[in-house]
Every structure is written in structure tokens, then in C-alpha cells.
Motif scaffolding. Structure first.
Motif, PDB file in Angstrom:
ATOM      1  N   MET A  32       0.957  -1.193  -0.140  1.00 11.64           N
ATOM      2  CA  MET A  32      -0.023   0.008  -0.201  1.00 11.64           C
ATOM      3  C   MET A  32       0.827   1.164  -0.095  1.00 11.64           C
ATOM      4  N   VAL A  33       0.510   2.135  -0.864  1.00  8.81           N
ATOM      5  CA  VAL A  33       1.216   3.513  -0.923  1.00  8.81           C
ATOM      6  C   VAL A  33       0.207   4.746  -0.539  1.00  8.81           C
ATOM      7  N   ALA A  34       1.042   5.725  -0.091  1.00  6.50           N
ATOM      8  CA  ALA A  34       0.089   6.891   0.174  1.00  6.50           C
ATOM      9  C   ALA A  34       0.260   7.786  -0.782  1.00  6.50           C
ATOM     10  N   ILE A  35      -0.432   8.372  -1.454  1.00  3.98           N
ATOM     11  CA  ILE A  35      -0.293   9.624  -2.534  1.00  3.98           C
ATOM     12  C   ILE A  35      -1.183  10.804  -1.942  1.00  3.98           C
ATOM     13  N   GLN A  36      -0.167  11.889  -1.724  1.00  2.00           N
ATOM     14  CA  GLN A  36      -0.908  13.155  -1.157  1.00  2.00           C
ATOM     15  C   GLN A  36      -1.788  13.804  -2.713  1.00  2.00           C
ATOM     16  N   LEU A  37      -3.004  14.316  -2.540  1.00  2.00           N
ATOM     17  CA  LEU A  37      -3.566  14.545  -3.779  1.00  2.00           C
ATOM     18  C   LEU A  37      -3.885  16.066  -3.356  1.00  2.00           C
ATOM     19  N   THR A  38      -3.752  16.694  -2.476  1.00  2.00           N
ATOM     20  CA  THR A  38      -3.903  18.012  -2.400  1.00  2.00           C
ATOM     21  C   THR A  38      -2.726  18.766  -1.721  1.00  2.00           C
ATOM     22  N   VAL A  39      -2.910  20.200  -1.763  1.00  2.00           N
ATOM     23  CA  VAL A  39      -1.596  21.224  -1.306  1.00  2.00           C
ATOM     24  C   VAL A  39      -2.099  21.815  -0.203  1.00  2.00           C
ATOM     25  N   ASP A  40      -1.292  21.874   1.076  1.00  2.58           N
ATOM     26  CA  ASP A  40      -1.743  22.463   2.271  1.00  2.58           C
ATOM     27  C   ASP A  40      -1.172  24.106   2.065  1.00  2.58           C
ATOM     28  N   PHE A  41      -2.493  24.755   1.799  1.00  2.00           N
ATOM     29  CA  PHE A  41      -2.208  26.086   1.559  1.00  2.00           C
ATOM     30  C   PHE A  41      -1.869  26.998   2.760  1.00  2.00           C
ATOM     31  N   LYS A  42      -0.581  27.168   2.976  1.00  2.00           N
ATOM     32  CA  LYS A  42       0.088  27.850   4.086  1.00  2.00           C
ATOM     33  C   LYS A  42       0.645  29.131   3.570  1.00  2.00           C
ATOM     34  N   PRO A  43       0.627  30.234   4.304  1.00  2.00           N
ATOM     35  CA  PRO A  43       1.268  31.566   3.636  1.00  2.00           C
ATOM     36  C   PRO A  43       2.520  31.482   3.295  1.00  2.00           C
ATOM     37  N   ASN A  44       3.367  30.500   3.756  1.00  2.00           N
ATOM     38  CA  ASN A  44       4.906  30.562   3.394  1.00  2.00           C
ATOM     39  C   ASN A  44       5.163  29.833   2.120  1.00  2.00           C
ATOM     40  N   LEU A  45       4.075  29.496   1.502  1.00  2.00           N
ATOM     41  CA  LEU A  45       4.384  28.583   0.228  1.00  2.00           C
ATOM     42  C   LEU A  45       4.953  29.954  -0.949  1.00  2.00           C
ATOM     43  N   PRO A  46       5.587  29.695  -1.755  1.00  2.00           N
ATOM     44  CA  PRO A  46       6.242  30.637  -2.487  1.00  2.00           C
ATOM     45  C   PRO A  46       5.050  31.453  -3.268  1.00  2.00           C
ATOM     46  N   GLN A  47       4.252  30.612  -4.056  1.00  2.00           N
ATOM     47  CA  GLN A  47       3.276  31.160  -5.065  1.00  2.00           C
ATOM     48  C   GLN A  47       2.281  31.864  -4.024  1.00  2.00           C
ATOM     49  N   GLU A  48       1.877  31.438  -2.800  1.00  3.76           N
ATOM     50  CA  GLU A  48       1.104  32.224  -2.131  1.00  3.76           C
ATOM     51  C   GLU A  48       1.410  33.514  -1.448  1.00  3.76           C
ATOM     52  N   ARG A  49       2.724  33.464  -0.755  1.00  6.75           N
ATOM     53  CA  ARG A  49       3.454  34.638  -0.512  1.00  6.75           C
ATOM     54  C   ARG A  49       3.869  35.692  -1.438  1.00  6.75           C
ATOM     55  N   GLU A  50       3.959  35.290  -2.693  1.00  5.23           N
ATOM     56  CA  GLU A  50       4.272  36.174  -3.742  1.00  5.23           C
ATOM     57  C   GLU A  50       2.697  36.926  -3.876  1.00  5.23           C
ATOM     58  N   ARG A  51       1.723  36.023  -3.793  1.00  9.22           N
ATOM     59  CA  ARG A  51       0.405  36.936  -4.053  1.00  9.22           C
ATOM     60  C   ARG A  51       0.034  37.908  -2.719  1.00  9.22           C
ATOM     61  N   ILE A  52       0.108  37.331  -1.688  1.00  4.20           N
ATOM     62  CA  ILE A  52      -0.052  37.928  -0.553  1.00  4.20           C
ATOM     63  C   ILE A  52       0.459  39.339  -0.461  1.00  4.20           C
ATOM     64  N   HIS A  53       1.964  39.431  -0.889  1.00  4.48           N
ATOM     65  CA  HIS A  53       2.845  40.485  -0.893  1.00  4.48           C
ATOM     66  C   HIS A  53       2.467  41.405  -2.119  1.00  4.48           C
ATOM     67  N   LYS A  54       1.932  40.885  -3.194  1.00  2.00           N
ATOM     68  CA  LYS A  54       1.370  41.908  -4.320  1.00  2.00           C
ATOM     69  C   LYS A  54       0.066  42.535  -3.782  1.00  2.00           C
ATOM     70  N   SER A  55      -0.763  41.970  -2.896  1.00  2.00           N
ATOM     71  CA  SER A  55      -1.861  42.338  -2.494  1.00  2.00           C
ATOM     72  C   SER A  55      -1.730  43.404  -1.238  1.00  2.00           C
ATOM     73  N   GLY A  56      -0.586  43.658  -0.779  1.00  2.00           N
ATOM     74  CA  GLY A  56      -0.182  44.548   0.185  1.00  2.00           C
ATOM     75  C   GLY A  56      -0.193  43.815   1.694  1.00  2.00           C
ATOM     76  N   GLY A  57      -0.454  42.640   1.614  1.00  2.00           N
ATOM     77  CA  GLY A  57      -0.229  42.013   2.872  1.00  2.00           C
ATOM     78  C   GLY A  57       1.029  41.399   3.286  1.00  2.00           C
ATOM     79  N   SER A  58       1.438  41.054   4.383  1.00  6.65           N
ATOM     80  CA  SER A  58       2.791  40.502   4.863  1.00  6.65           C
ATOM     81  C   SER A  58       2.730  38.969   5.492  1.00  6.65           C
ATOM     82  N   VAL A  59       3.695  38.317   5.359  1.00  6.79           N
ATOM     83  CA  VAL A  59       3.830  37.164   5.844  1.00  6.79           C
ATOM     84  C   VAL A  59       4.963  36.899   7.010  1.00  6.79           C
ATOM     85  N   CYS A  60       4.583  36.685   8.180  1.00  9.39           N
ATOM     86  CA  CYS A  60       5.754  36.675   9.325  1.00  9.39           C
ATOM     87  C   CYS A  60       5.495  35.404  10.228  1.00  9.39           C
ATOM     88  N   GLU A  61       6.547  35.228  10.871  1.00 15.65           N
ATOM     89  CA  GLU A  61       6.439  34.064  11.830  1.00 15.65           C
ATOM     90  C   GLU A  61       6.532  34.443  13.207  1.00 15.65           C
TER      91      GLU A  61
END
Length: 367
Positions: free
Chosen positions: A209-238
Motif C-alpha cells: 500500500m502506497v500513500a499519495i497526497q492529492l492536495t496542497v496544504d495552503f500555508k502563507p509561506n508557500l512561494p506562490q502564496e507568499r508572492e500573491r499576499i505581498h502583491k496584495s499589500g499583505g505580509s507574511v511573518c512568523e
């Protein structure tokens, strides 16, 4: 019994929006509620722990939810076999609320998502027919995934609008993640908003038996998500007191973030950061099932924060032979995750946990 043709007629009749931004949306909700009531009577719709067995599709579902140590359980789920009156379509989803009103936001999304999805699916299907000998036939060349994808995108946008206009539920500082799935024959379509996750259990060439992840965990630090947030005037911090947790803030100044932060980059509600990069647009992905695919696990992050994909698949696989075993599969994952919170994160408040297991074939014997 509510006929599917009657449902489509009901959808059309129920669309009578009033002009103005304050109007409430009603896209076939009454017709959908009638269908849901009929499905519940037949044991094909589930919103509390239990199981659903569908003879027509062969699907077998197990669902379970358990609150953490944060107070009221903000997770919820839905399993609906024979979705919209179609015997070969299954719909299910898990919803993970957060914030002061998170439990109500999650329940609201669970309630209205089916109606909006069915409405827009009906709209899309109306553009795919051909007329032969005076009768309506479905175009054999139409793309089933494309139809569902367009329907999910429009439905999610409408769900968010519904929340914004709701006269009672305050979703300004509250919201929910939502992971929903459609199965139509050998096609499954996943629509993900947030950080819940779907994992497929399938067999490899050697039979393991093999496990295959079918979805992405959408967290703010993902590169494409962070880029969109910054372009919208938001910030991502820890935050200093939350190592490894990134949050969206409404300020572009990383040194002095403004207001509360959100540890998701996609969610319904949470309008305090909707103008700063947070979106409710789903990531819609397909998978064509094969004879090797055994089941899919849908779960909120209360599972995946402490349980690996492989371990979750192992737990479900080991309890998948009979109906009695499958009934307990979702509960076994939930209980294991709850124990892992105590073991791996004793200083943290345990999260709410919800799991839906969808088996793609009937068990070898009944309960």
C-alpha cells in the motif's frame, strides 16, 4: 422521491435575486434541501459520525470527528451519496472552522456549498448538450472535469459572498478551511480551500500500500502564496512564540505586523485579510481512478499536524476488509491522532480532528 428533473426545475424557479449588494443569495437551496432530506431518510447523507454504504456506486464511507481542547468543536463534515439525485455521484467534504465564530462559519459553508455547487454544475451542463431526434443527449465529447472545475470555482465565490452578507454570523475575524470531493464514475474531483488534506491509498506493483497526497496544504509561506499576499499589500511573518508557523497580516511591514494573523493563505470568511492576499478560490484537481486505488482519506489539519500520510493510510488499510472494520476506520485515525497530540505536542492545545474515509469498492462482508 424527489426526481432529478424536478430538482433542476426547482433550481430555475428559486433564482430570483433582488438588486443591490444587500440581497441574499438563493441558488436552488430549497430544492437541494428537499433532496438532502430524501437522501438522509435513505441513509445516504451523513453529517455526524457513522458510515454510508451505496450499492449503486460501490462507495463505502466512514466518518468521525472529535473536538480538541480549544472549546467547542469547530470541525464538521458531510457525506452525500447519490448527490443531487444522481446515483453515480458522491459528494463529501471536511470543514475546519477557526476564530470566535468558526464553528458557525464551518456549518454554514457545509450547508450552502452543495446547493451552490449543484446550481453552477447545472448551468455548466446546460452548455454541453446536443439535440438528437428531438431529444436531449449529453455530448460525449464534453469534459467532465472542466464542468466540475468551473462549478466549484463559481460555487466557492458565491459561498464567500453568502458569508459576507450573512445577517447573524460574523465572519470578519472568523473563517473555515474546506476540502470537498466529487466522485462521478472513475473520476474524482477535489476542491481545496485551506490546509485540510486528501491522501489516496493505492497499491504498488509489488502489492504494498502506497500513500499519495492529492492536495496542497495552503500555508502563507508557500512561494506562490507568499508572492500573491505581498502583491496584495499583505505580509507574511512568523511570530516569535510560534516557531514554524507563518501568518498573513494586513500590513506590509514585517517588523510591525498589524492586527491578528491567519495561518492559512486560502479560506472562507476572514474578511479582515481578504484585501491583503487571502482568497477563497479553490485549487481544483482531478484524478482518474484505477483498479489499484483503494480509498481516499479526507482530514482536517488536526490529523496531519501529528500523523504522516503513510501512517494514516496504514491505519485505514489495516481496517478495510469488512464493513464492521471499515465503520471504525475514520474513528481509528482520529483516536490515533488525538493520542499523538498528547505524545508529540504535550505543551500545545490539541486541535479538533475530523476524518472521512471513502472506499472505492464494497467490503467483502456486511456488518
Amino acid at each position: 422521491m424527489v426526481q432529478f428533473s424536478s430538482f433542476l426545475s426547482g433550481l430555475t424557479k428559486s433564482i430570483s435575486p433582488k438588486k443591490g449588494k444587500k440581497r441574499r443569495i438563493d441558488l436552488g437551496r430549497e430544492a437541494t434541501e428537499a433532496l438532502a432530506k430524501e437522501a438522509r431518510k435513505k441513509g445516504l447523507l451523513l453529517t455526524s459520525p457513522g458510515n454510508v454504504s451505496a450499492k449503486c456506486s460501490g462507495n463505502y464511507m466512514s466518518a468521525y470527528s472529535k473536538g480538541g481542547n480549544k472549546g467547542v468543536n469547530q470541525d464538521c463534515f458531510i457525506v452525500w451519496e447519490g448527490f443531487g439525485g444522481k446515483e453515480d455521484v458522491m459528494f463529501c467534504g471536511v470543514f475546519d472552522g477557526h476564530g470566535p465564530w468558526g464553528h458557525l462559519v464551518g456549518k454554514r459553508v457545509k450547508k450552502v456549498m452543495p446547493a451552490y455547487l449543484l446550481h453552477f454544475w447545472r448551468e455548466a451542463m446546460a452548455q454541453c448538450p446536443t439535440l438528437m431526434n428531438g431529444e436531449l443527449f449529453k455530448n460525449v465529447n464534453f469534459d467532465r472535469f472542466d464542468v466540475w472545475k468551473k462549478s466549484f470555482i463559481k460555487a466557492c465565490s458565491t459561498v464567500d459572498y453568502d458569508l459576507e452578507l450573512h445577517p447573524v454570523i460574523d465572519s470578519f475575524y472568523s473563517g473555515t478551511a474546506a476540502l470537498t470531493i466529487i466522485r462521478e464514475g472513475d473520476l474524482i474531483v477535489l476542491a481545496n480551500v485551506g490546509d485540510s488534506r486528501a491522501v489516496l491509498g493505492t497499491t504498488s506493483d509489488d502489492g504494498s500500500m502506497v500513500a499519495i497526497q492529492l492536495t496542497v496544504d495552503f500555508k502563507p509561506n508557500l512561494p506562490q502564496e507568499r508572492e500573491r499576499i505581498h502583491k496584495s499589500g499583505g505580509s507574511v511573518c512568523e511570530p516569535n512564540d510560534e516557531s514554524g508557523v507563518s501568518r498573513i497580516h494586513a500590513s506590509i511591514d514585517d517588523e510591525t505586523p498589524e492586527g491578528p494573523g491567519l495561518a492559512l493563505s486560502r479560506a472562507f470568511g476572514d474578511f479582515f485579510v481578504k484585501d491583503f492576499g487571502l482568497i477563497s478560490e479553490p485549487d481544483v484537481t482531478p484524478r482518474t481512478l484505477t483498479t489499484r486505488d483503494r480509498f481516499v482519506i479526507l482530514a482536517t489539519d488536526g490529523v496531519w499536524d501529528v500523523v504522516s500520510n503513510e501512517k494514516a493510510v496504514e491505519i485505514v488499510s489495516s481496517s478495510s476488509s469488512t464493513a464492521a472494520e471499515r465503520d471504525e476506520s475514520a474513528k481509528r485515525v482520529v483516536e490515533y491522532a488525538a493520542a499523538q497530540w498528547k505524545c508529540k505536542r504535550p505543551r500545545f492545545v490539541a486541535d479538533d480532528i475530523s476524518v472521512v474515509c471513502v472506499f472505492f469498492d464494497s467490503p467483502s462482508s456486511s456488518q
